[in-house]
Design an enzyme around this catalytic site. Sequence first.
Site, short mmCIF file in Angstrom:
data_model
loop_
_atom_site.label_atom_id
_atom_site.label_comp_id
_atom_site.label_asym_id
_atom_site.label_seq_id
_atom_site.Cartn_x
_atom_site.Cartn_y
_atom_site.Cartn_z
N ASP A 93 160.69 34.17 0.88
CA ASP A 93 161.37 32.72 1.36
C ASP A 93 161.91 32.18 -0.02
OD1 ASP A 93 160.22 32.86 3.70
OD2 ASP A 93 158.68 31.41 3.55
N ASN A 141 164.55 23.43 3.83
CA ASN A 141 163.14 22.79 3.80
C ASN A 141 163.06 21.38 3.71
OD1 ASN A 141 162.23 25.40 4.47
ND2 ASN A 141 161.49 25.79 2.59
N GLU A 142 162.97 20.78 2.66
CA GLU A 142 162.89 19.37 2.43
C GLU A 142 163.77 18.73 0.98
OE1 GLU A 142 160.95 21.68 -0.32
OE2 GLU A 142 159.77 21.56 1.51
N ASP A 181 153.96 7.66 -6.18
CA ASP A 181 154.49 8.77 -6.89
C ASP A 181 155.87 9.06 -6.34
OD1 ASP A 181 152.33 8.93 -8.53
OD2 ASP A 181 151.40 10.57 -7.39
N THR A 184 156.03 23.12 7.29
CA THR A 184 155.05 24.09 6.75
C THR A 184 154.95 24.31 5.47
OG1 THR A 184 156.44 25.97 7.02
CG2 THR A 184 155.33 25.22 8.99
N TYR A 214 155.93 21.99 1.58
CA TYR A 214 155.50 20.84 0.66
C TYR A 214 154.77 19.60 1.61
CZ TYR A 214 155.47 17.53 -3.20
OH TYR A 214 155.37 16.42 -4.04
N LYS A 272 153.41 19.69 4.54
CA LYS A 272 152.03 20.03 4.98
C LYS A 272 151.08 19.77 3.95
CE LYS A 272 149.29 23.59 7.21
NZ LYS A 272 148.21 23.62 6.10
N SER A 273 151.20 20.13 2.68
CA SER A 273 150.53 19.78 1.52
C SER A 273 150.23 18.45 1.27
CB SER A 273 150.92 20.50 0.21
OG SER A 273 152.01 19.66 -0.20
#
Length: 271
Positions: free
Chosen positions: A45, A122-123, A150, A161, A163, A165-166
Amino acid sequence: MKIEIFANDSEKSLSIKQQLLKKLADRHFTFDSKNPEIVITVGGDGTLLSAFHQYQDQLDHIRFVGVHTGHLGFYTDWREDEIDDLVVSLQSDNRQSVSYPLLDVNVKTRKNGDFYQFLALNESSLRRVGPTMTSDVYIGGDLFERFRGDGLCVATPTGSTGYSKSLGGAVVHPDMPVLQLTEIGSINNRVFRTISSPLIISPNDWVTIRPVDSICDEDFLLTVDSRYYHTTDIAQVTYKVSKKKVNFAKYRHNGFWNRVKDSFIGDENEI
């Protein structure tokens, strides 16, 4: 059809690239690294993200195909032992594709009021380097909350799916062209209050993160996918669903929920 093969530097990926080059050349495909119609990525990816950013100004006429040479990638449909099948699919290409929404990232500087634009698959996140970040969060132009913590992350559906998601975000199907805002280490007490929950933002709205004046001289870390930017000159960052989309060649494109299952659950028979 004009093809570019974009591989990472691993020995296995470079070997697969050479095999693909020979097989495609034997079938009289045209190679064009400047204006390709198909970009085949060989790696994972991260490799596909690198290719996406290299060709982000040509997304309207490029389709991506991913070959993974390590662990199963979320964007990579083909294994290294299936390149013969991939070549056959390329020969019978019918120009079908599947599209995913992208994220527009607009940064306004504090000193000169300049604007810088980025595009994310993605983000994107905004964080402080060092102490906690205090920022006003606007949704659709209206003040929603004053955040302290933060940082904040805004993700696309496919990026949900990763960062996001974490951070406790939901997994969102890419048929829904929405944004997801998640908090990174928020502070909640009698003085500071945040929603403390991921937010799904309509494609008709946008999210603006505006650091408060008292901390504007501090360093920020702005991330756009795997790219990082350190700066002290941020007045605000605005996120919106992009009008652009990323297209993947639909030869045997694996369904979204199958990808999620393969990536996080695996084969139940292996348990």
